[in-house]
Scaffold this active site. Sequence first.
Site, PDB file in Angstrom:
ATOM      1  N   HIS A  25     135.657 107.186  67.688  1.00 19.77           N
ATOM      2  CA  HIS A  25     135.520 107.116  66.229  1.00 19.77           C
ATOM      3  C   HIS A  25     135.615 105.694  65.676  1.00 19.77           C
ATOM      4  O   HIS A  25     136.452 105.369  64.833  1.00 19.77           O
ATOM      5  CB  HIS A  25     136.390 108.112  65.461  1.00 19.77           C
ATOM      6  CG  HIS A  25     137.819 108.266  65.898  1.00 19.77           C
ATOM      7  ND1 HIS A  25     138.703 107.229  65.940  1.00 19.77           N
ATOM      8  CD2 HIS A  25     138.516 109.369  66.254  1.00 19.77           C
ATOM      9  CE1 HIS A  25     139.883 107.683  66.323  1.00 19.77           C
ATOM     10  NE2 HIS A  25     139.788 108.978  66.529  1.00 19.77           N
ATOM     11  N   HIS A  79     149.606 118.154  69.976  1.00 20.49           N
ATOM     12  CA  HIS A  79     148.789 117.529  68.923  1.00 20.49           C
ATOM     13  C   HIS A  79     147.456 118.267  68.883  1.00 20.49           C
ATOM     14  O   HIS A  79     146.885 118.576  69.933  1.00 20.49           O
ATOM     15  CB  HIS A  79     148.594 116.058  69.314  1.00 20.49           C
ATOM     16  CG  HIS A  79     147.782 115.220  68.399  1.00 20.49           C
ATOM     17  ND1 HIS A  79     147.700 115.431  67.037  1.00 20.49           N
ATOM     18  CD2 HIS A  79     147.015 114.118  68.647  1.00 20.49           C
ATOM     19  CE1 HIS A  79     146.919 114.497  66.497  1.00 20.49           C
ATOM     20  NE2 HIS A  79     146.487 113.695  67.457  1.00 20.49           N
ATOM     21  N   GLU A  81     144.494 117.202  67.491  1.00 21.49           N
ATOM     22  CA  GLU A  81     143.227 116.460  67.407  1.00 21.49           C
ATOM     23  C   GLU A  81     142.342 116.877  68.584  1.00 21.49           C
ATOM     24  O   GLU A  81     142.827 117.103  69.698  1.00 21.49           O
ATOM     25  CB  GLU A  81     143.477 114.943  67.400  1.00 21.49           C
ATOM     26  CG  GLU A  81     142.229 114.180  66.993  1.00 21.49           C
ATOM     27  CD  GLU A  81     142.472 112.716  66.634  1.00 21.49           C
ATOM     28  OE1 GLU A  81     143.591 112.209  66.812  1.00 21.49           O
ATOM     29  OE2 GLU A  81     141.501 112.069  66.164  1.00 21.49           O
ATOM     30  N   ASP A  83     140.527 115.638  70.795  1.00 26.83           N
ATOM     31  CA  ASP A  83     140.532 115.017  72.128  1.00 26.83           C
ATOM     32  C   ASP A  83     141.621 115.613  73.016  1.00 26.83           C
ATOM     33  O   ASP A  83     141.570 115.462  74.245  1.00 26.83           O
ATOM     34  CB  ASP A  83     140.652 113.482  72.052  1.00 26.83           C
ATOM     35  CG  ASP A  83     141.789 112.996  71.184  1.00 26.83           C
ATOM     36  OD1 ASP A  83     142.173 113.701  70.237  1.00 26.83           O
ATOM     37  OD2 ASP A  83     142.294 111.888  71.447  1.00 26.83           O
ATOM     38  N   HIS A 146     150.068 109.922  65.174  1.00 26.21           N
ATOM     39  CA  HIS A 146     149.480 109.438  63.946  1.00 26.21           C
ATOM     40  C   HIS A 146     148.919 110.542  63.047  1.00 26.21           C
ATOM     41  O   HIS A 146     148.263 110.239  62.040  1.00 26.21           O
ATOM     42  CB  HIS A 146     148.346 108.462  64.296  1.00 26.21           C
ATOM     43  CG  HIS A 146     147.215 109.181  65.009  1.00 26.21           C
ATOM     44  ND1 HIS A 146     145.934 109.089  64.580  1.00 26.21           N
ATOM     45  CD2 HIS A 146     147.175 110.058  66.047  1.00 26.21           C
ATOM     46  CE1 HIS A 146     145.144 109.832  65.354  1.00 26.21           C
ATOM     47  NE2 HIS A 146     145.878 110.414  66.245  1.00 26.21           N
ATOM     48  N   ASP A 165     149.907 110.967  71.920  1.00 28.53           N
ATOM     49  CA  ASP A 165     149.204 109.724  71.578  1.00 28.53           C
ATOM     50  C   ASP A 165     150.100 108.486  71.689  1.00 28.53           C
ATOM     51  O   ASP A 165     149.623 107.391  72.035  1.00 28.53           O
ATOM     52  CB  ASP A 165     148.644 109.799  70.149  1.00 28.53           C
ATOM     53  CG  ASP A 165     147.308 110.517  70.073  1.00 28.53           C
ATOM     54  OD1 ASP A 165     146.564 110.512  71.066  1.00 28.53           O
ATOM     55  OD2 ASP A 165     147.003 111.075  69.003  1.00 28.53           O
ATOM     56  N   TYR A 193     145.293  99.881  71.137  1.00 22.89           N
ATOM     57  CA  TYR A 193     145.479 101.267  70.696  1.00 22.89           C
ATOM     58  C   TYR A 193     146.407 101.321  69.485  1.00 22.89           C
ATOM     59  O   TYR A 193     146.113 101.979  68.477  1.00 22.89           O
ATOM     60  CB  TYR A 193     146.068 102.072  71.866  1.00 22.89           C
ATOM     61  CG  TYR A 193     146.127 103.551  71.637  1.00 22.89           C
ATOM     62  CD1 TYR A 193     145.099 104.381  72.056  1.00 22.89           C
ATOM     63  CD2 TYR A 193     147.214 104.133  71.006  1.00 22.89           C
ATOM     64  CE1 TYR A 193     145.156 105.749  71.848  1.00 22.89           C
ATOM     65  CE2 TYR A 193     147.282 105.490  70.787  1.00 22.89           C
ATOM     66  CZ  TYR A 193     146.244 106.295  71.218  1.00 22.89           C
ATOM     67  OH  TYR A 193     146.303 107.648  71.007  1.00 22.89           O
ATOM     68  N   HIS A 224     146.810 109.464  76.779  1.00 17.65           N
ATOM     69  CA  HIS A 224     145.679 108.581  77.099  1.00 17.65           C
ATOM     70  C   HIS A 224     146.166 107.480  78.048  1.00 17.65           C
ATOM     71  O   HIS A 224     147.246 106.903  77.838  1.00 17.65           O
ATOM     72  CB  HIS A 224     145.139 107.878  75.844  1.00 17.65           C
ATOM     73  CG  HIS A 224     144.547 108.789  74.815  1.00 17.65           C
ATOM     74  ND1 HIS A 224     143.360 109.461  74.995  1.00 17.65           N
ATOM     75  CD2 HIS A 224     144.962 109.113  73.569  1.00 17.65           C
ATOM     76  CE1 HIS A 224     143.075 110.164  73.909  1.00 17.65           C
ATOM     77  NE2 HIS A 224     144.029 109.984  73.030  1.00 17.65           N
TER      78      HIS A 224
HETATM   79 FE1  FEO Z   1     145.289 111.765  67.881  1.00 14.83          FE
HETATM   80 FE2  FEO Z   1     144.380 111.132  71.087  1.00 14.83          FE
HETATM   81  O1  FEO Z   1     144.388 112.040  69.476  1.00 14.83           O
END
Ligand code: FEO
Length: 399
Positions: A25, A79, A81, A83, A146, A165, A193, A224
């Site tokens: 993104h 989380h 999100e 991903d 986040h 994250d 990041y 990640h």
């Molecule tokens: Fe907030 Fe890696 O997603």
Amino acid sequence: MLKAIEIAPDVYWVGGVDWNERNFHGYTTERGTTYNAYLIVDEKIALIDTCKAPFADDLIARIADIVDPASIDYVIANHGEPDHSGALPAVMAAAPNAQLVCGAPQGLGVLKAHYGDGFDFLTVKTGDTLSLGRRTLTFVQTPMVHWPDNMATYSEADRILFSNDAFGQHLATSKHFDDEVGLPEVMAQAQKYYANIVMPYGRQVARALDAVAGLAVAMIAPAHGVIWRSHVADILAAYRTWCSGEPEDRAVVVYDSMWHTTELMAREVAEAFVECGVPVRLLDLKVNHISDIMSAVLPARYVAVGSPTLNMTMMPTVAGFLCYLRGLAPKGRVGIAFGSYGWAPAGPDEVAAALEAAGFEMPLPTLARQWREDAEGLAEVHDAVVSLVRANGDEGPMA
Ligand code: FEO
């Protein structure tokens, strides 16, 4: 395909590796990324996080190397999100008896909004525990690190913090640990990041760090990048520094230019910082991506931004950078606006207004120069910056 990796006894990495992701993104991921998921095999079996939807088959295949996916008792969604949750529908189909564990109320809300309410949800809050048999998991909600729903999961028996994250890096590698890749590379990716994803939430990061400060952590397993095992103290200290809002005496000069006059001014601004002994980076928006520039902005007290006037406004590259900068909201910084113009100083004036709107302290008047810059004009720019830096007491050893 990479095999599942046992990162501690009966704890496995089973995530997805996105080698060729180059734009997350709007954030350039030159090293790709990973979507880490972790399988804990105990009397009960838990999967911590899933991954992006296209990696669902890889994830389920890696789980199947260890256990029958249908035997999973808990899928923990730290989380929502996509991903980390995009593969949830496929995983829950493969694990039909699993309860879906998430934070309340935000985690539950995000998951229901994305995937409906057809799962057996088990909601938790900070301090709640979940026994798997020989080990007990503890949940720590980390809101706004986040997203509102962020949560971390801690296994005391393994001394592993599954941080989602937080502490992540966009870094695809066939290695799984910080020491296998090397601290400089991992820390550089962690810094990028933080600068591009976590920076607006410094206060919440500080609270999250306080919340985990009492935990014995031998390993931080983020969602990640690689797992921190040899440099846990380094990344915790880096997060403390980054979230403190106390930048270092460093400078970044960011600019675009049409006929090189603004570029000449940018070089002069940079020279002024050099004269004062303040480390500086000179970054042309034509060749530097804004997400890389934010890595340099993160530790910098001074952010100088230059644009000429183009069509009675600033250049679009500069406007885009300033829009991104305002969203990431670095705190406690000094801004400097500069640039050239032909018949109206709209470009540099708009830079100044944008920096001010982003919360920058703006102690200097806008450094705007008409037509070509001469030696005298450049000297004025230089002296203005030197005076500012020295007034701030940032005069370094080279001055
Ligand atoms: Fe907030 Fe890696 O997603």
